[in-house]
Each structure stands twice: as structure tokens, then as C-alpha cells.
Design an enzyme around this catalytic site. Structure first.
Site, short mmCIF file in Angstrom:
data_model
loop_
_atom_site.label_atom_id
_atom_site.label_comp_id
_atom_site.label_asym_id
_atom_site.label_seq_id
_atom_site.Cartn_x
_atom_site.Cartn_y
_atom_site.Cartn_z
N GLY A 54 0.85 -1.19 0.00
CA GLY A 54 0.00 0.00 0.00
C GLY A 54 0.88 1.22 0.00
N CYS A 81 5.40 -6.10 1.55
CA CYS A 81 5.70 -4.67 1.52
C CYS A 81 5.01 -3.93 2.68
CB CYS A 81 5.35 -4.11 0.15
SG CYS A 81 6.07 -2.50 -0.12
N TYR A 82 4.02 -3.12 2.41
CA TYR A 82 3.29 -2.48 3.52
C TYR A 82 2.74 -3.57 4.45
CZ TYR A 82 -0.37 0.35 5.83
OH TYR A 82 -1.16 0.97 6.74
N HIS A 169 8.48 -7.17 -3.50
CA HIS A 169 7.25 -7.58 -4.19
C HIS A 169 7.44 -8.89 -4.96
CE1 HIS A 169 4.72 -4.03 -3.55
NE2 HIS A 169 5.85 -3.35 -3.56
N GLU A 171 5.13 -10.50 -6.48
CA GLU A 171 4.12 -10.66 -7.52
C GLU A 171 4.51 -10.07 -8.87
OE1 GLU A 171 4.07 -8.72 -4.94
OE2 GLU A 171 3.05 -6.83 -5.27
N ASP A 227 -15.57 -10.54 -23.32
CA ASP A 227 -16.33 -10.77 -22.10
C ASP A 227 -17.78 -11.22 -22.38
OD1 ASP A 227 -13.98 -9.75 -21.23
OD2 ASP A 227 -14.79 -7.79 -20.67
N LYS A 369 -9.40 -11.21 -16.64
CA LYS A 369 -9.45 -11.32 -18.10
C LYS A 369 -8.73 -12.56 -18.63
CE LYS A 369 -10.60 -8.82 -21.79
NZ LYS A 369 -11.76 -7.93 -21.87
#
Ligand code: XMP
Length: 513
Positions: A54, A81-82, A169, A171, A227, A369
Site C-alpha cells: 500500500g 511490503c506495507y 514484491h 508478484e 467478455d 481477463k
């Protein structure tokens, strides 16, 4: 109940990326607001909890803080992280503003290879940092398991409590082995299986749709985009002829768009398809209109009118199906300084009016997606539909600068078809976010044979992007640009000049309008 991991979102730009990494590990993952009460989380019974990054400092006055009871739920926690700062602070450690903001690549050295987060990983690896505060005193019972040049607490653990924290991070792609760390967390620490696949999802979704719809009828507005197409195929699998799709031709579609939809859904899938050709009405209303926002409004309003009339023609239905995706339903964290929260999509057409008394059916609203594309393939949709680039609702009207006329539409359609064809043939189409042609309203002098011409200019736009919010122009090889230019000026009557747009977003936007 589906086995899942929950992420508490503290407003990081990357929260959705964490969720996607968890799901790529074949485990379902939900994103919750940072202050979701612990008892609500307990009700969902997640196998593990991730505290996201964050933009705040844990000591800031308006810092987003979690319910402290989440640490008593007896489930594994991974703070990123945060999130590590939250974890450390609540566990009695100390966090202070760093000497310098650590931002960018770092080298992680794993000190305790028995830590289940790192068991599959080498002793040293590249990681990506982005933080100001850092942990300076370890909370009791915790120990360091990995360090970087700038931090003695890059990764920490309290193994018996199953609490872990990462200062970097895992990710993002700049932590090349990061996905494995997340995989280790969900499988080795939380003990999750690998049941979340689109193949399995179909059965569950079909059952849910049947239960929700019963013997009622469903209407779905098919746009030809990924979609709504996947939603249509899924619902059709569940309830067959109880579904009717409505496809509106608004006169500003790309070449062959209407044909492809009729071919794929009407003829191949045998879905009940109502084709409403309202091109003439749309183009009449767009006549003389230059301002892009007015074009959007006219198209939006006319669409609702035409769609409503079409729903009456196809007969009463109780449900309206929509291809809403997960990023549209996640409650965003309104934290000052979070750029991702502030530049939320500004122009998504607001959907259909509330007074249309339908119940909503949104069978893919928990999917990202890339999962929707996977699902589309599982359902047997052609790759041409599944891997389509995004196309704006107001269609070619925002790619024809100035007035939209039938002739300009025809010119742009032809030029755009050439762009699509060549991008597909060269393999670039699927690699990038969008590639298309734009028609500029200016005309300039040229020569063709012995004749002087005075014709339009086509601009080619090709951009790379993760979500459309920011974008880079694509460095297409000269051979492709040359081919595009030659083909467009040779084959499209009315065009004598082709330009390539080398602007990124910001400061430009993707569409020209
Ligand atoms: P911009 O031009 O704002 O576009 O950089 C970002 C992304 O949004 C798409 N876009 C639209 N989509 N209605 C839509 O449904 C619109 O009015 C609209 N305008 C832009 C654009 O294609 C790009 O992917």
C-alpha cells in the site's frame, strides 16, 4: 465451499497482480477491503491471508489498518511490503522511515533455505523493492530468513504461527522467481490443492446459473468482445434456448464484425441470436457531430433505446446477463496518493438504465481477463474471438476524428482490416494490447501515377499496456510498417498518406478521438 486465499487490500497498485499469481497457482483468491472484520473473514474460511502492499506509512495518521483479530484466526499470513510492516507492527516489532527510499532491483540472499516460502528457490535471486519505511526491530518470536543489500529483514517468519513477511514484491515480473514464492505460500504453507482451473469452473458455473435462473429466460447484449462472448457461451451451455442474445449493429463497427458474431454464435453455437441493424439510425444521429464526448453520449443513448426496443421484440425475460469481470466488482480502496485508485476508467459506458426491470446474471464476475480467455477456449470459442484486442464501445466513431460519415467509416474499416490482417500475419496482434487505424480529417496532396491526389491520412496506433491506464507505443519492425503503408495507400481509395503514432500514454491517450 471453494478453497481460497483472501487478500486484504491496503491500496497497492499490485493487489490484483497478487490475486492473479495465486490463481495461476490454481487456487481461488478473493480481494477484500483492508478493514474487513475478522469474523467476516472467518466466515469465508480462507486457507491463508495475504496482506497487500500500500502507499501509506503504518504511522501515517490516515494509515489503513486491519482488524487486529485477523492475527487470531489461526490461519497462515503473508505480509507483502506495507503488509510486512503491518504484520511486524501488530506483532510488536518496530518500523521506521528508511534512510533512503528503496526502489527498484535488489539482490535477495536466502539465509534459511528451510523456510517453506523458499524451499524450491536458489540461495540468491533478483527481487523488486518499492518502499520507504522499513522494519528495524524484529517482533518477538520472528526471525530473518532472507536479506538484501539494504535490509536485514527482507523476509521474516514466525514458523509456528505460520506468519511470514516479505519486504519486496514477489508478484511483479521484476521478481522473476516471485510467482514460485506465492505458489509455495499457498501450497506448502496454506496446504491448498490445485482445484481452481477453468475446466472445473465450468461445471460449478453451469450449476450456479441453472440454480439462479430456473426456468426463466435470459437476455444478453452481445458486443462481439471477449467478455460478453464468453458469458454468452457459458450461459448457453447452462440453459440452452432459455438464452437470447441481442447484437446491435451501431454503424461504427469494424469490418466483418457483424458477420463474425452471426457466424460464431448463430450458426456454430446455435445460440438464439437477434440481430438488430440500427446503423442508419446511429449514423443519422451522428451526422455533423464533431465533439467526441457528444459522439459517445449519442451512441450510448441510442444503444439503450435500440436495445430496449429489441428486448421487447424477443419477448419477456427475467434476467439480463452481463460479462462483468472481477476488476469491476472489487471495492477499490480510496487512499490518497494511490494513483491506481485515482485514474479509474473514466469512460466506461454506464450500462443499461435501472428502470429496465431485469435481475442481473453475471456469471464471470469473479474472473480476471486471462481466466475469461482460458474459459472461452475451454468452451470452444474460436481463438479469433477469445484473443480479440479491446475495442471501445463507441467504436470507429472515436477513431474517425471529426464528423462520422458513411464514406469515412468505409475508408477506416478497410484500412483497419489491413492493420488487423498484417498484425495477425506477423504474430504481433496477440502480443500487444491494441493495434488499429485512425482516420484523420485533414487531407493533403499526393501523387498517384501522373495524377495529383488530395486525400485523407491514416494514422496507425500500436500500444502495449497492462490495463489501458498507461501505455507504451510498440516499436514495430520497419518491414511491417512498410507493408502497412504500401497496402493501405494502394488498396484503400481516398487515402494517400500513412503515419505511425509514436506517443505513449501519458501524455497521449490510446484512442485519438
Ligand atoms: P484511452 O483512449 O482513454 O483508452 O487511453 C483506454 C482504453 O479504453 C478504451 N476506450 C473506451 N472503451 N468506451 C469504451 O468502452 C469508450 O468510450 C472508450 N474510449 C477508450 C480504449 O480502446 C483503450 O483500450
Amino acid at each position: 465451499m471453494t478453497e481460497q486465499i483472501a487478500i486484504l487490500d491496503f491500496g497497492a497498485q499490485y493487489t490484483q497482480v497478487i490475486a492473479r499469481r495465486v490463481r495461476e497457482s490454481n487456487v481461488y483468491c478473493t480481494i477484500l477491503k483492508y478493514d474487513t472484520p475478522a469474523r467476516e473473514i472467518a466466515r469465508l474460511a480462507p486457507r491463508g491471508l495475504v496482506l497487500s502492499g500500500g502507499p501509506s506509512s503504518v504511522y501515517a495518521e490516515d494509515a489503513p489498518l486491519p482488524d487486529k483479530e485477523i492475527f487470531s484466526l489461526d490461519i497462515p499470513v503473508l505480509g507483502i511490503c506495507y503488509g510486512i510492516q503491518i504484520l511486524a507492527t501488530y506483532m510488536g516489532g518496530k518500523v521506521e522511515p528508511g534512510q533512503k527510499r528503496e526502489y527498484g532491483k535488489g539482490r535477495l540472499e536466502i539465509k534459511d533455505p528451510s523456510c517453506p516460502l523458499f524451499v524450491t528457490l536458489p540461495a540468491k535471486m533478483q527481487v523488486w523493492n518499492s518502499h520507504g519505511d522499513k522494519l528495524t526491530k524484529m517482533p518477538p518470536g520472528f526471525k530473518t530468513v532472507a536479506v538484501t543489500e539494504n535490509s536485514d529483514y527482507a523476509a521474516i517468519e514466525h514458523r509456528s504461527k505460520r506468519f511470514f513477511g516479505l519486504q519486496f514484491h514477489p508478484e511483479v515480473v521484476h521478481t522473476p522467481r516471485g510467482a514460485e514464492i506465492i505458489r509455495n505460500f499457498v501450497h506448502h504453507i496454506c496446504g491448498c490443492g490445485s482445484d481452481w482451473t477453468m475446466h472445473n469452473y465450468i461445471d460449478q458455473a453451469v450449476e450456479d446459473i441453472r440454480r439462479q435462473v430456473g426456468s426463466e429466460r435470459v437476455i444478453l447484449g452481445l458486443s462481439g468482445g471477449v467478455d460478453s462472448s464468453v458469458a454468452a457461451a457459458l450461459i448457453h451451455k447452462a440453459i440452452g434456448d432459455q438464452l437470447t442474445c441481442i447484437f446491435v449493429n451501431n454503424g461504427v463497427l469494424r469490418g466483418r464484425e457483424a458477420e463474425i458474431v452471426q457466424e460464431v454464435f448463430g450458426r456454430n453455437f446455435k445460440i438464439k441470436l437477434h440481430y438488430e441493424n440500427a446503423s442508419a439510425l446511429f449514423l443519422k444521429r451522428l451526422k455533423g457531430v464533431i465533439d467526441p464526448e457528444r459522439k459517445r453520449k449519442i451512441i450510448g443513448r441510442t444503444f439503450i433505446e435500440v436495445f430496449q426496443a429489441a428486448t421487447k421484440k424477443v419477448g419477456q425475460a427475467k434476467f439480463l446477463a452481463q460479462g462483468t469481470l472481477y476488476p469491476d466488482v472489487i471495492e477499490s480502496v480510496p487512499i490518497a496518493g494511490n494513483p491506481a485508485a485515482m485514474i479509474k476508467s473514466h469512460h466506461n459506458v454506464g450500462g443499461l438504465p435501472k428502470k429496465m426491470r431485469f435481475q442481473l446474471l453475471e456469471p464471470i464476475k469473479c474472473l480476471f481477463k486471462d481466466e475469461v480467455r482460458q474459459l472461452g477456449l475451454e468452451l470452444g470459442l474460436p481463438r479469433e474471438v477469445v484473443f480479440r484486442q479491446p475495442f471501445p464501445g463507441p467504436g470507429l466513431a472515436v477513431r474517425i476524428l471529426g464528423e462520422v460519415t458513411p464514406r469515412r467509416c468505409a475508408i477506416l474499416r478497410e484500412a483497419d482490416s489491413i492493420v488487423v490482417e498484417e498484425m495477425k500475419a506477423s504474430g504481433w496482434y496477440q502480443k500487444i494490447w491494441q493495434s488499429f487505424a485512425v482516420l484523420l480529417p485533414v487531407r493533403s496532396v499526393g501523387v498517384m501515377g501522373d495524377e495529383r491526389t488530395y486525400d485523407y491520412t491514416i494514422a496507425i496506433r500500436a500500444v502495449e499496456s497492462q490495463d489501458g491506464m498507461t501505455a507504451d507505443w510498440v516499436k514495430l519492425p520497419y518491414e511491417i510498417l512498410e507493408k502497412l503503408s504500401t497496402r493501405i495507400t494502394n488498396e484503400v481509395k481516398g487515402v494517400n498518406r500513412v503515419c505511425f503514432d509514436i506517443s505513449s500514454k501519458p501524455p497521449a491517450t490510446i484512442e485519438w478521438e
